[in-house]
Motif scaffolding. Structure first.
Motif, mmCIF file in Angstrom:
data_model
loop_
_atom_site.group_PDB
_atom_site.id
_atom_site.type_symbol
_atom_site.label_atom_id
_atom_site.label_comp_id
_atom_site.label_asym_id
_atom_site.label_seq_id
_atom_site.Cartn_x
_atom_site.Cartn_y
_atom_site.Cartn_z
ATOM 1 N N LEU A 172 4.330 -11.626 -2.202
ATOM 2 C CA LEU A 172 4.850 -11.015 -0.987
ATOM 3 C C LEU A 172 3.693 -10.774 -0.018
ATOM 4 N N GLN A 173 4.027 -10.665 1.255
ATOM 5 C CA GLN A 173 3.034 -10.425 2.301
ATOM 6 C C GLN A 173 3.555 -9.326 3.234
ATOM 7 N N PRO A 174 3.650 -8.106 2.719
ATOM 8 C CA PRO A 174 4.275 -7.028 3.499
ATOM 9 C C PRO A 174 3.516 -6.721 4.779
ATOM 10 N N ILE A 175 4.281 -6.274 5.780
ATOM 11 C CA ILE A 175 3.715 -6.013 7.098
ATOM 12 C C ILE A 175 4.218 -4.675 7.629
ATOM 13 N N ASP A 176 3.401 -4.041 8.447
ATOM 14 C CA ASP A 176 3.755 -2.771 9.070
ATOM 15 C C ASP A 176 4.755 -3.028 10.197
ATOM 16 N N VAL A 177 5.820 -2.246 10.245
ATOM 17 C CA VAL A 177 6.851 -2.462 11.265
ATOM 18 C C VAL A 177 6.285 -2.277 12.673
ATOM 19 N N ALA A 178 5.252 -1.466 12.831
ATOM 20 C CA ALA A 178 4.630 -1.293 14.150
ATOM 21 C C ALA A 178 3.962 -2.585 14.602
ATOM 22 N N PRO A 202 -1.523 -8.468 6.436
ATOM 23 C CA PRO A 202 -2.890 -8.922 6.145
ATOM 24 C C PRO A 202 -3.146 -9.243 4.676
ATOM 25 N N GLU A 203 -2.244 -8.829 3.794
ATOM 26 C CA GLU A 203 -2.489 -8.927 2.353
ATOM 27 C C GLU A 203 -1.358 -9.689 1.668
ATOM 28 N N ILE A 204 -1.725 -10.629 0.794
ATOM 29 C CA ILE A 204 -0.741 -11.331 -0.032
ATOM 30 C C ILE A 204 -1.014 -10.983 -1.487
ATOM 31 N N ALA A 205 0.016 -10.515 -2.176
ATOM 32 C CA ALA A 205 -0.151 -10.086 -3.565
ATOM 33 C C ALA A 205 1.131 -10.345 -4.335
ATOM 34 N N SER A 206 1.017 -10.410 -5.647
ATOM 35 C CA SER A 206 2.193 -10.657 -6.481
ATOM 36 C C SER A 206 3.088 -9.424 -6.525
ATOM 37 N N VAL A 207 4.351 -9.642 -6.814
ATOM 38 C CA VAL A 207 5.299 -8.535 -6.963
ATOM 39 C C VAL A 207 4.808 -7.583 -8.050
ATOM 40 N N ARG A 208 4.257 -8.134 -9.138
ATOM 41 C CA ARG A 208 3.753 -7.297 -10.230
ATOM 42 C C ARG A 208 2.609 -6.405 -9.745
ATOM 43 N N SER A 209 1.679 -6.973 -8.991
ATOM 44 C CA SER A 209 0.539 -6.197 -8.507
ATOM 45 C C SER A 209 0.989 -5.089 -7.559
ATOM 46 N N ALA A 241 8.062 -19.886 0.398
ATOM 47 C CA ALA A 241 8.554 -19.975 1.778
ATOM 48 C C ALA A 241 8.550 -18.626 2.476
ATOM 49 N N ASN A 242 8.395 -17.553 1.726
ATOM 50 C CA ASN A 242 8.461 -16.197 2.285
ATOM 51 C C ASN A 242 7.125 -15.665 2.776
ATOM 52 N N ILE A 243 6.055 -16.455 2.668
ATOM 53 C CA ILE A 243 4.744 -15.989 3.116
ATOM 54 C C ILE A 243 4.145 -16.976 4.120
ATOM 55 N N VAL A 244 3.237 -16.460 4.952
ATOM 56 C CA VAL A 244 2.568 -17.284 5.977
ATOM 57 C C VAL A 244 1.071 -16.957 5.953
ATOM 58 N N PRO A 245 0.331 -17.536 5.020
ATOM 59 C CA PRO A 245 -1.088 -17.202 4.862
ATOM 60 C C PRO A 245 -1.925 -17.420 6.116
ATOM 61 N N ASP A 246 -1.518 -18.343 6.973
ATOM 62 C CA ASP A 246 -2.308 -18.656 8.167
ATOM 63 C C ASP A 246 -1.864 -17.890 9.404
ATOM 64 N N SER A 247 -0.975 -16.915 9.234
ATOM 65 C CA SER A 247 -0.489 -16.161 10.387
ATOM 66 C C SER A 247 -0.363 -14.683 10.026
ATOM 67 N N ARG A 248 -1.496 -14.038 9.869
ATOM 68 C CA ARG A 248 -1.535 -12.633 9.456
ATOM 69 C C ARG A 248 -1.741 -11.729 10.671
ATOM 70 N N GLY A 250 -2.195 -7.445 11.918
ATOM 71 C CA GLY A 250 -2.444 -6.077 11.508
ATOM 72 C C GLY A 250 -3.515 -5.961 10.443
ATOM 73 N N SER A 251 -3.789 -4.723 10.050
ATOM 74 C CA SER A 251 -4.808 -4.453 9.031
ATOM 75 C C SER A 251 -4.306 -3.507 7.948
ATOM 76 N N THR A 252 -3.075 -3.045 8.074
ATOM 77 C CA THR A 252 -2.529 -2.077 7.115
ATOM 78 C C THR A 252 -2.059 -2.774 5.855
ATOM 79 N N THR A 253 -2.627 -2.385 4.717
ATOM 80 C CA THR A 253 -2.217 -2.936 3.423
ATOM 81 C C THR A 253 -1.148 -2.036 2.796
ATOM 82 N N TRP A 254 -0.558 -2.505 1.711
ATOM 83 C CA TRP A 254 0.442 -1.737 0.976
ATOM 84 C C TRP A 254 -0.122 -0.387 0.558
ATOM 85 N N GLN A 255 -1.367 -0.381 0.026
ATOM 86 C CA GLN A 255 -1.970 0.879 -0.394
ATOM 87 C C GLN A 255 -2.224 1.795 0.794
#
Length: 283
Positions: A172-178, A202-209, A241-248, A250-255
């Motif tokens: 997943l590559q979660p993003i801040d709604v702002a 800005p961050e791509i990580a596994s669902v487990r992580s 298909a749900n991620i776009v590594p070349d189009s990140r 923001g800077s806010t990560t999940w943590q």
């Protein structure tokens, strides 16, 4: 500056778009099934809120709502069958009215890779995009990945019974709604040919992580159980298909988002008086 109509302006993304648009000096109008009260979390001051049920609306009503509007931003979302029907019906209604009153641009909020999945929700979003792209009004489709609030809902629901289905393969590559809102408002100034853009966090990580981060942050316990990615949504995740590594963006990560939105629980008196190895500190 433009006059903007946000369809679904009371939702998570729609409210954030309203805030971002007003901050840039745009005039903002919103249509939704209900108008929020001033004390509601999704109420944004200076927005012209109006009630409209797209499933049962008529041309005269929509013409009135769109009168004087330069740009329409469609932020409709929802996973129910009714919501998915509104994606399609609403797009037809809006494009007809937009062309009739002279709207110059439509911005459609959608999902990364929706046209590469046979999951019903994504098929409905793809159909919605198609209606707008085939219309007489120039259209920008802004696709984005899962936002943090959606991530939290999914994880909390999955952890209810302390057994969490997860995957080390699905990313997943979660993003801040702002950050999503800023990209959407950027598209207000688009002109010319139709375009489709995609953005992720800005961050791509596994669902487990990501699940482990949430467990560590909240202090909860759950058994992480690997599941095969064989369902429609599973195949979508497996394909990437749900991620776009070349189009990140923001800077806010999940943590970062977890720290900001829900600070970790304060340690108990015993925990604050222990060594890292778990043994009590001397008095």
């Amino acid at each position: 500056m433009s006059s903007i109509l946000i369809v679904g302006g009371t939702g998570l993304v729609g409210s954030a778009v309203a805030v971002a648009a007003l901050a840039r000096g745009h005039a903002v109008r919103s249509v939704s099934r209900e108008v929020p009260t001033p004390d509601a979390a999704n109420f944004v001051p200076d927005v012209d809120y109006r009630v409209c049920n797209l499933y049962h609306s008529h041309q005269t009503e929509l013409d009135e709502h769109l009168h004087g509007i330069d740009v329409v931003i469609d932020c409709l979302n929802g996973v129910s069958h009714v919501a998915q029907a509104v994606f399609r019906v609403g797009a037809v209604q809006i494009t007809d009215a937009a062309a009739h009153v002279g709207v110059t641009r439509i911005v459609v909020v959608s999902d990364v890779g929706c046209d590469q999945s046979d999951f019903a929700y994504y098929e409905a979003k793809t159909d919605q995009e198609g209606v707008y792209l085939d219309s007489a009004v120039g259209t920008t489709v802004v696709r984005f990945t899962v936002v943090f609030e959606q991530m939290l809902q999914i994880i909390e629901k999955a952890s209810r019974f302390r057994v969490m289905p997860t995957s080390g393969r699905a990313q997943l590559q979660p993003i801040d709604v702002a950050d999503v809102a800023e990209v959407i408002v950027d598209a207000v100034s688009d002109t010319g040919a139709d375009k489709i853009t995609s953005y992720g966090g800005p961050e791509i990580a596994s669902v487990r992580s990501l699940s482990r981060q949430w467990l560590a942050h909240t202090g909860r316990r759950a058994l992480l159980v690997p599941v095969p990615l064989v369902t429609a949504i599973g195949r979508y995740l497996r394909s990437g298909a749900n991620i776009v590594p070349d189009s990140r963006r923001g800077s806010t990560t999940w943590q970062d988002w977890l720290n900001k939105s829900s600070p970790p629980p304060a340690p108990t008196a015993f925990e604050s008086n222990t060594h890292p190895n778990g043994t009590p500190s001397p008095a």
